[in-house]
Write a protein that holds these residues in place. Structure first.
Motif, PDB file in Angstrom:
ATOM      1  N   GLY A 152       0.489  -0.920   0.356  1.00 20.79           N
ATOM      2  CA  GLY A 152       0.127  -0.135  -0.073  1.00 20.79           C
ATOM      3  C   GLY A 152       0.993   1.349   0.114  1.00 20.79           C
ATOM      4  O   GLY A 152       2.177   1.260  -0.039  1.00 20.79           O
ATOM      5  N   PHE A 153       0.096   2.457  -0.467  1.00 22.37           N
ATOM      6  CA  PHE A 153       0.884   3.409  -0.229  1.00 22.37           C
ATOM      7  C   PHE A 153       1.298   3.974   1.495  1.00 22.37           C
ATOM      8  O   PHE A 153       1.368   3.467   2.126  1.00 22.37           O
ATOM      9  N   PHE A 154       2.828   4.522   1.507  1.00 23.24           N
ATOM     10  CA  PHE A 154       4.089   4.763   2.427  1.00 23.24           C
ATOM     11  C   PHE A 154       3.232   5.829   3.500  1.00 23.24           C
ATOM     12  O   PHE A 154       2.794   6.598   3.147  1.00 23.24           O
ATOM     13  N   ALA A 155       3.748   5.239   4.443  1.00 25.72           N
ATOM     14  CA  ALA A 155       3.153   6.318   5.796  1.00 25.72           C
ATOM     15  C   ALA A 155       5.090   6.729   6.744  1.00 25.72           C
ATOM     16  O   ALA A 155       5.514   5.535   6.648  1.00 25.72           O
ATOM     17  N   PHE A 156       4.618   7.872   7.692  1.00 26.94           N
ATOM     18  CA  PHE A 156       5.878   7.672   8.142  1.00 26.94           C
ATOM     19  C   PHE A 156       5.661   7.839   9.410  1.00 26.94           C
ATOM     20  O   PHE A 156       3.895   8.374   9.824  1.00 26.94           O
ATOM     21  N   THR A 157       6.636   7.086  10.248  1.00 23.11           N
ATOM     22  CA  THR A 157       6.004   6.936  12.066  1.00 23.11           C
ATOM     23  C   THR A 157       7.733   7.182  12.382  1.00 23.11           C
ATOM     24  O   THR A 157       8.306   7.810  11.593  1.00 23.11           O
ATOM     25  N   ASN A 158       7.815   8.053  13.700  1.00 21.99           N
ATOM     26  CA  ASN A 158       8.968   8.408  14.214  1.00 21.99           C
ATOM     27  C   ASN A 158       8.013   8.464  15.286  1.00 21.99           C
ATOM     28  O   ASN A 158       6.709   8.202  16.225  1.00 21.99           O
ATOM     29  N   SER A 159       9.155   9.075  16.387  1.00 23.82           N
ATOM     30  CA  SER A 159       9.139   8.761  18.228  1.00 23.82           C
ATOM     31  C   SER A 159       9.385  10.085  18.439  1.00 23.82           C
ATOM     32  O   SER A 159       9.757  10.253  19.699  1.00 23.82           O
ATOM     33  N   GLU A 160       9.368  11.156  18.059  1.00 24.05           N
ATOM     34  CA  GLU A 160       9.769  12.605  18.219  1.00 24.05           C
ATOM     35  C   GLU A 160       7.779  13.733  17.792  1.00 24.05           C
ATOM     36  O   GLU A 160       8.126  14.345  18.943  1.00 24.05           O
ATOM     37  N   LEU A 232       2.217   8.079  13.908  1.00 21.24           N
ATOM     38  CA  LEU A 232       1.661   7.312  12.685  1.00 21.24           C
ATOM     39  C   LEU A 232       1.261   8.333  11.850  1.00 21.24           C
ATOM     40  O   LEU A 232      -0.038   9.289  12.062  1.00 21.24           O
ATOM     41  N   SER A 233       1.939   9.032  10.624  1.00 23.22           N
ATOM     42  CA  SER A 233       1.321   9.927   9.832  1.00 23.22           C
ATOM     43  C   SER A 233       0.982   9.172   8.144  1.00 23.22           C
ATOM     44  O   SER A 233       1.765   9.117   7.568  1.00 23.22           O
ATOM     45  N   LEU A 234      -0.593   9.817   8.061  1.00 24.59           N
ATOM     46  CA  LEU A 234      -0.357   8.923   6.818  1.00 24.59           C
ATOM     47  C   LEU A 234      -0.794   9.772   5.902  1.00 24.59           C
ATOM     48  O   LEU A 234      -1.000  10.948   5.077  1.00 24.59           O
ATOM     49  N   THR A 235       0.967   9.800   5.398  1.00 27.88           N
ATOM     50  CA  THR A 235       1.027  10.892   3.993  1.00 27.88           C
ATOM     51  C   THR A 235       0.692  10.471   2.915  1.00 27.88           C
ATOM     52  O   THR A 235       0.765  11.158   1.653  1.00 27.88           O
ATOM     53  N   ASN A 236       1.051   9.074   2.311  1.00 27.70           N
ATOM     54  CA  ASN A 236       0.433   8.275   1.103  1.00 27.70           C
ATOM     55  C   ASN A 236       1.133   8.840  -0.039  1.00 27.70           C
ATOM     56  O   ASN A 236       0.967   9.191  -1.000  1.00 27.70           O
ATOM     57  N   HIS A 237       2.587   9.229   0.259  1.00 28.71           N
ATOM     58  CA  HIS A 237       3.763   9.296  -0.529  1.00 28.71           C
ATOM     59  C   HIS A 237       4.557   8.694  -1.820  1.00 28.71           C
ATOM     60  O   HIS A 237       4.464   9.731  -2.725  1.00 28.71           O
ATOM     61  N   ILE A 238       4.434   7.709  -1.331  1.00 29.34           N
ATOM     62  CA  ILE A 238       4.920   6.615  -2.748  1.00 29.34           C
ATOM     63  C   ILE A 238       3.865   5.784  -2.327  1.00 29.34           C
ATOM     64  O   ILE A 238       3.901   5.080  -1.194  1.00 29.34           O
ATOM     65  N   ILE A 239       4.366   4.507  -3.114  1.00 32.55           N
ATOM     66  CA  ILE A 239       4.425   3.580  -3.420  1.00 32.55           C
ATOM     67  C   ILE A 239       5.073   2.087  -3.804  1.00 32.55           C
ATOM     68  O   ILE A 239       5.538   3.329  -4.864  1.00 32.55           O
ATOM     69  N   THR A 240       5.433   1.508  -3.568  1.00 34.73           N
ATOM     70  CA  THR A 240       6.980   0.739  -4.154  1.00 34.73           C
ATOM     71  C   THR A 240       6.738  -0.344  -4.514  1.00 34.73           C
ATOM     72  O   THR A 240       5.492  -1.494  -4.290  1.00 34.73           O
ATOM     73  N   PRO A 241       7.329  -1.483  -5.298  1.00 32.75           N
ATOM     74  CA  PRO A 241       6.532  -2.286  -5.798  1.00 32.75           C
ATOM     75  C   PRO A 241       7.261  -3.427  -5.248  1.00 32.75           C
ATOM     76  O   PRO A 241       8.070  -3.542  -4.418  1.00 32.75           O
ATOM     77  N   TYR A 242       7.058  -5.019  -5.153  1.00 32.72           N
ATOM     78  CA  TYR A 242       7.440  -6.509  -4.588  1.00 32.72           C
ATOM     79  C   TYR A 242       7.801  -6.730  -6.135  1.00 32.72           C
ATOM     80  O   TYR A 242       6.757  -6.895  -6.851  1.00 32.72           O
ATOM     81  N   VAL A 243       8.909  -7.307  -6.535  1.00 33.21           N
ATOM     82  CA  VAL A 243       8.876  -8.048  -7.574  1.00 33.21           C
ATOM     83  C   VAL A 243       9.326  -9.870  -7.335  1.00 33.21           C
ATOM     84  O   VAL A 243      10.318 -10.247  -6.165  1.00 33.21           O
ATOM     85  N   TRP A 244       8.630 -10.458  -8.386  1.00 27.30           N
ATOM     86  CA  TRP A 244       8.520 -11.816  -7.733  1.00 27.30           C
ATOM     87  C   TRP A 244       9.366 -12.418  -8.505  1.00 27.30           C
ATOM     88  O   TRP A 244       8.873 -12.832 -10.186  1.00 27.30           O
ATOM     89  N   ALA A 245      10.821 -12.877  -8.260  1.00 27.52           N
ATOM     90  CA  ALA A 245      11.574 -13.162  -9.647  1.00 27.52           C
ATOM     91  C   ALA A 245      12.101 -14.793  -9.533  1.00 27.52           C
ATOM     92  O   ALA A 245      11.802 -15.682  -8.317  1.00 27.52           O
ATOM     93  N   MET A 246      11.978 -15.829 -10.784  1.00 23.27           N
ATOM     94  CA  MET A 246      12.725 -16.901 -10.873  1.00 23.27           C
ATOM     95  C   MET A 246      13.913 -16.979 -11.600  1.00 23.27           C
ATOM     96  O   MET A 246      13.739 -16.655 -12.924  1.00 23.27           O
ATOM     97  N   ASN A 247      14.896 -18.663 -11.749  1.00 24.03           N
ATOM     98  CA  ASN A 247      15.683 -18.732 -11.897  1.00 24.03           C
ATOM     99  C   ASN A 247      15.112 -18.446 -13.198  1.00 24.03           C
ATOM    100  O   ASN A 247      14.684 -19.625 -13.837  1.00 24.03           O
TER     101      ASN A 247
END
Length: 343
Positions: A152-160, A232-247
């Motif tokens: 899903g979309f990325f969110a930021f978390t932090n402790s500050e 937890l800050s819901l920014t929805n700033h990027i979304i990245t892929p997962y790639v399923w690869a095989m030899n």
């Protein structure tokens, strides 16, 4: 919600037995995330794939699963797949970037208006997906079985502090994947990127090596970052892929019947993984779980526009600098696909 019962029923319903085939095959499939199919999308993908392949081949193909990074870091396992030591892996963009840096073209902030458009574009059978997969295969020699979002979309978390505006990012040490585009994004917001491998993230957050990190909600949940992060800050700033690869040699060496099973089973399993991310987000295992122990805020559309203005030029400039005309062409292609995928 009886997720376990529903998921098991879906797996069994999709497992159609075929006549026994001519040869015995063992396939090792590795990924970084929890084995439980109800905890992570790659766990769901691996479980569904194993069930479908072993049943459809009448046991002629055995699928051995290696979750939780048992075989090493993402980029190390991709090396193992390339060498034929391991047959297949489901990898994050951070791992893929070590072998195919152009995966960074997905990282233009706020490029995808919603998860529906993202799902249509981040698919190996979409117009852009076909172009991306063909180039990745040509550059790496790997066979791509699946392409989907990382949860899903990325969110930021932090402790500050809560991140509500661009100014709130100032000086925060944010763990990123080893992706130059992610580092450029954090820097453009005034933060300090801290690239770390996945296995080190929890400890880095716990000990203060990093103030925060960015990931999709399902990943934040199964990684238990709520134990070591406050906001937890819901920014929805990027979304990245997962790639399923095989030899590729392993794939080419399968019989026609086995290869057909692997093809359709990986397609179904990828759809299951994509769906499981949405289920986790909406269930008690996702945002609801995190909200019990974290302070959650949603960044407004007005502030999102300011985040976009700060980050898009920096990431685009990096893609042009590092990947030249090919990077810009790929970037234009993904942006055109996004426009075409909108309703």
């Amino acid at each position: 919600m009886k997720l376990k019962t529903l998921a098991l029923g879906a797996i069994l319903a999709g497992s159609v037995a075929l006549p026994a085939l001519a040869q015995d095959v063992t396939m090792r499939l590795a990924h970084l995330n929890p084995e439980d199919p109800l905890k992570s999308h790659s766990g769901a993908m691996a479980s569904v794939f194993k069930s479908l392949v072993e049943t459809a081949s009448n046991g002629e193909i055995e699928v051995q699963l290696f979750p939780n990074g048992q075989l090493g870091k993402d980029n190390e396992v991709i090396d193992q797949v390339s060498a034929g030591i391991v047959e297949s892996t489901i990898s994050s963009a951070g791992g893929v970037a070590q072998h195919y840096p152009l995966v960074g073209v997905f990282d233009i902030p706020f490029a995808f208006p919603n998860i529906g458009v993202a799902s249509r574009v981040i698919d190996k059978d979409s117009a852009f997906g076909q172009e991306f997969v063909a180039d990745l295969e040509a550059e790496t020699g790997l066979k791509v079985l699946g392409l989907l979002d990382s949860g899903g979309f990325f969110a930021f978390t932090n402790s500050e502090r809560p991140i509500k505006t661009v100014e709130d990012m100032e000086g925060l040490r944010i763990r990123t994947m080893t992706l130059p585009t992610h580092e450029a994004l954090v820097t453009s917001l005034g933060g300090k990127p801290t690239p770390l491998p996945w296995a080190e993230v929890y400890t880095a957050l716990q000990t203060g090596v990093a103030d925060g990190q960015m990931n999709p909600v399902p990943v934040i949940a199964f990684a238990n970052f709520d134990e070591v992060q406050t906001y937890l800050s819901l920014t929805n700033h990027i979304i990245t892929p997962y790639v399923w690869a095989m030899n590729q040699d392993f794939y080419d060496g399968l019989s026609d019947a086995h290869r057909e099973i692997v093809d359709w089973a990986s397609e179904v399993a990828t759809d299951a993984g994509r769906s499981m991310s949405r289920i986790i987000e909406a269930s008690d295992e996702g945002l609801a779980k995190l909200s019990e122990s974290m302070e959650v805020n949603v960044v407004t559309p007005e502030e999102q526009a300011k985040f976009a203005a700060a980050t898009q030029p920096a990431v685009r400039a990096l893609i042009e600098e590092k990947y030249g005309e090919k990077g810009l062409q790929m970037l234009e292609s993904i942006q055109s696909s996004v426009e075409a995928a909108k309703f």
